[in-house]
Motif scaffolding. Structure first.
Motif, PDB file in Angstrom:
ATOM      1  N   ARG A  48       0.802  -1.226   0.000  1.00  0.00           N
ATOM      2  CA  ARG A  48       0.000   0.000   0.000  1.00  0.00           C
ATOM      3  C   ARG A  48       0.839   1.282   0.000  1.00  0.00           C
ATOM      4  O   ARG A  48       0.336   2.342  -0.310  1.00  0.00           O
ATOM      5  N   SER A  49       2.102   1.174   0.397  1.00  0.00           N
ATOM      6  CA  SER A  49       2.935   2.375   0.488  1.00  0.00           C
ATOM      7  C   SER A  49       4.358   2.036   0.040  1.00  0.00           C
ATOM      8  O   SER A  49       4.731   0.859  -0.019  1.00  0.00           O
ATOM      9  N   PRO A  50       5.173   3.070  -0.266  1.00  0.00           N
ATOM     10  CA  PRO A  50       6.567   2.804  -0.660  1.00  0.00           C
ATOM     11  C   PRO A  50       7.345   1.984   0.374  1.00  0.00           C
ATOM     12  O   PRO A  50       8.279   1.274   0.023  1.00  0.00           O
ATOM     13  N   GLY A  51       6.947   2.035   1.633  1.00  0.00           N
ATOM     14  CA  GLY A  51       7.601   1.233   2.655  1.00  0.00           C
ATOM     15  C   GLY A  51       7.344  -0.263   2.510  1.00  0.00           C
ATOM     16  O   GLY A  51       8.063  -1.073   3.095  1.00  0.00           O
ATOM     17  N   ASP A  52       6.343  -0.623   1.708  1.00  0.00           N
ATOM     18  CA  ASP A  52       6.033  -2.032   1.428  1.00  0.00           C
ATOM     19  C   ASP A  52       6.732  -2.538   0.177  1.00  0.00           C
ATOM     20  O   ASP A  52       6.489  -3.652  -0.276  1.00  0.00           O
ATOM     21  N   VAL A  53       7.582  -1.686  -0.404  1.00  0.00           N
ATOM     22  CA  VAL A  53       8.250  -2.007  -1.665  1.00  0.00           C
ATOM     23  C   VAL A  53       9.759  -1.935  -1.455  1.00  0.00           C
ATOM     24  O   VAL A  53      10.278  -0.921  -0.984  1.00  0.00           O
ATOM     25  N   ALA A  54      10.455  -2.997  -1.817  1.00  0.00           N
ATOM     26  CA  ALA A  54      11.918  -3.029  -1.705  1.00  0.00           C
ATOM     27  C   ALA A  54      12.541  -2.518  -3.001  1.00  0.00           C
ATOM     28  O   ALA A  54      12.014  -2.747  -4.091  1.00  0.00           O
ATOM     29  N   GLY A  55      13.666  -1.831  -2.856  1.00  0.00           N
ATOM     30  CA  GLY A  55      14.424  -1.329  -3.999  1.00  0.00           C
ATOM     31  C   GLY A  55      15.885  -1.232  -3.617  1.00  0.00           C
ATOM     32  O   GLY A  55      16.291  -1.649  -2.529  1.00  0.00           O
ATOM     33  N   VAL A  56      16.680  -0.659  -4.514  1.00  0.00           N
ATOM     34  CA  VAL A  56      18.114  -0.510  -4.276  1.00  0.00           C
ATOM     35  C   VAL A  56      18.368   0.870  -3.680  1.00  0.00           C
ATOM     36  O   VAL A  56      18.010   1.887  -4.276  1.00  0.00           O
ATOM     37  N   GLU A  57      18.966   0.902  -2.496  1.00  0.00           N
ATOM     38  CA  GLU A  57      19.303   2.180  -1.864  1.00  0.00           C
ATOM     39  C   GLU A  57      20.292   2.932  -2.746  1.00  0.00           C
ATOM     40  O   GLU A  57      21.308   2.372  -3.158  1.00  0.00           O
ATOM     41  N   GLY A  58      19.965   4.170  -3.066  1.00  0.00           N
ATOM     42  CA  GLY A  58      20.869   4.988  -3.871  1.00  0.00           C
ATOM     43  C   GLY A  58      20.848   4.681  -5.351  1.00  0.00           C
ATOM     44  O   GLY A  58      21.609   5.275  -6.107  1.00  0.00           O
ATOM     45  N   ARG A  59      20.044   3.770  -5.784  1.00  0.00           N
ATOM     46  CA  ARG A  59      19.860   3.410  -7.198  1.00  0.00           C
ATOM     47  C   ARG A  59      21.015   2.582  -7.766  1.00  0.00           C
ATOM     48  O   ARG A  59      21.957   2.242  -7.077  1.00  0.00           O
ATOM     49  N   ILE A  60      20.892   2.306  -9.055  1.00  0.00           N
ATOM     50  CA  ILE A  60      21.910   1.591  -9.827  1.00  0.00           C
ATOM     51  C   ILE A  60      22.466   2.599 -10.825  1.00  0.00           C
ATOM     52  O   ILE A  60      21.707   3.238 -11.557  1.00  0.00           O
ATOM     53  N   VAL A  61      23.765   2.763 -10.833  1.00  0.00           N
ATOM     54  CA  VAL A  61      24.407   3.775 -11.677  1.00  0.00           C
ATOM     55  C   VAL A  61      25.493   3.125 -12.537  1.00  0.00           C
ATOM     56  O   VAL A  61      25.827   1.953 -12.364  1.00  0.00           O
ATOM     57  N   THR A  62      26.038   3.936 -13.432  1.00  0.00           N
ATOM     58  CA  THR A  62      27.199   3.512 -14.211  1.00  0.00           C
ATOM     59  C   THR A  62      28.441   4.084 -13.536  1.00  0.00           C
ATOM     60  O   THR A  62      28.495   5.275 -13.237  1.00  0.00           O
ATOM     61  N   MET A  63      29.401   3.204 -13.252  1.00  0.00           N
ATOM     62  CA  MET A  63      30.647   3.643 -12.644  1.00  0.00           C
ATOM     63  C   MET A  63      31.788   2.948 -13.359  1.00  0.00           C
ATOM     64  O   MET A  63      31.803   1.714 -13.457  1.00  0.00           O
ATOM     65  N   ARG A  64      32.686   3.758 -13.902  1.00  0.00           N
ATOM     66  CA  ARG A  64      33.827   3.233 -14.663  1.00  0.00           C
ATOM     67  C   ARG A  64      33.374   2.273 -15.763  1.00  0.00           C
ATOM     68  O   ARG A  64      33.976   1.227 -15.991  1.00  0.00           O
ATOM     69  N   GLY A  65      32.268   2.624 -16.406  1.00  0.00           N
ATOM     70  CA  GLY A  65      31.793   1.839 -17.545  1.00  0.00           C
ATOM     71  C   GLY A  65      31.076   0.559 -17.199  1.00  0.00           C
ATOM     72  O   GLY A  65      30.826  -0.264 -18.084  1.00  0.00           O
TER      73      GLY A  65
END
Length: 187
Positions: A48-65
């Motif tokens: 019902r809320s974002p607290g009920d949804v798991a995700g990646v803290e800080g997102r997924i980024v590109t680092m050094r290709g």
């Protein structure tokens, strides 16, 4: 028969999400990561809320290709992608996972060629006083939840492809399949 507790459900969700993130880290083409970063989420049943949804803290980024998850998987780690999956779940409670990837016209054409069920929304048509993702996702899910929701962005808003599915492994597999199809493509 053993009853599954809410803690057991949360652990199963974090394990499945962690597996999917590891697969993306090893097999995703980093060119699919948008400037704002990617995230992938997995919701508890009846979330019902974002607290009920798991995700990646800080997102997924590109680092050094290469693809780099910034933090670990946790509940409440993504508000934006969590709202996408929460809105989709109002229309189909079996769609409990979502991820975002970079948009390009070439990628959109590839998705069409691969026969994905795609829906577009135009941010310029967003009614005042409502959050874009709530409105955009809901406008695309009226008849059925599509495989992907795309938009071309707006001033200060990056164009995006959002992939929806029942679980993060299926969503990650779609991203990995797209990664294998774009090796020589300009995106």
């Amino acid at each position: 028969m053993t009853e599954v507790t809410r803690d057991d459900e949360k652990r199963q969700i974090l394990d499945a999400l962690g597996f999917a993130v590891e697969e993306l880290k090893n097999k995703m083409d980093p060119r699919l990561i948008p400037e704002v970063g990617s995230n992938i989420t997995y919701a508890l049943p009846a979330a019902r809320s974002p607290g009920d949804v798991a995700g990646v803290e800080g997102r997924i980024v590109t680092m050094r290709g290469s693809v780099h998850p910034v933090g670990s998987c946790a509940f409440g780690a993504s508000d934006h992608i969590a709202r996408i999956v929460l809105t989709a779940m109002r229309f189909d409670p079996l769609i409990r996972s979502a991820a975002n990837i970079r948009f390009s016209d070439n990628l959109a054409a590839l998705l069409e060629d691969l026969s994905f069920d795609i829906c577009w929304f135009d941010r310029k048509k967003e009614p005042p006083g409502i959050q874009t993702m709530d409105w955009g996702v809901a406008s695309c899910c009226k008849d059925e939840v599509p495989d992907m929701i795309l938009d071309r962005g707006a001033v200060g808003k990056e164009p995006m492809i959002r992939i929806l599915g029942p679980d993060p492994v299926s969503v990650a597999n779609t991203i990995i399949m797209l990664s294998s199809r774009i090796t020589t493509m300009e995106i």
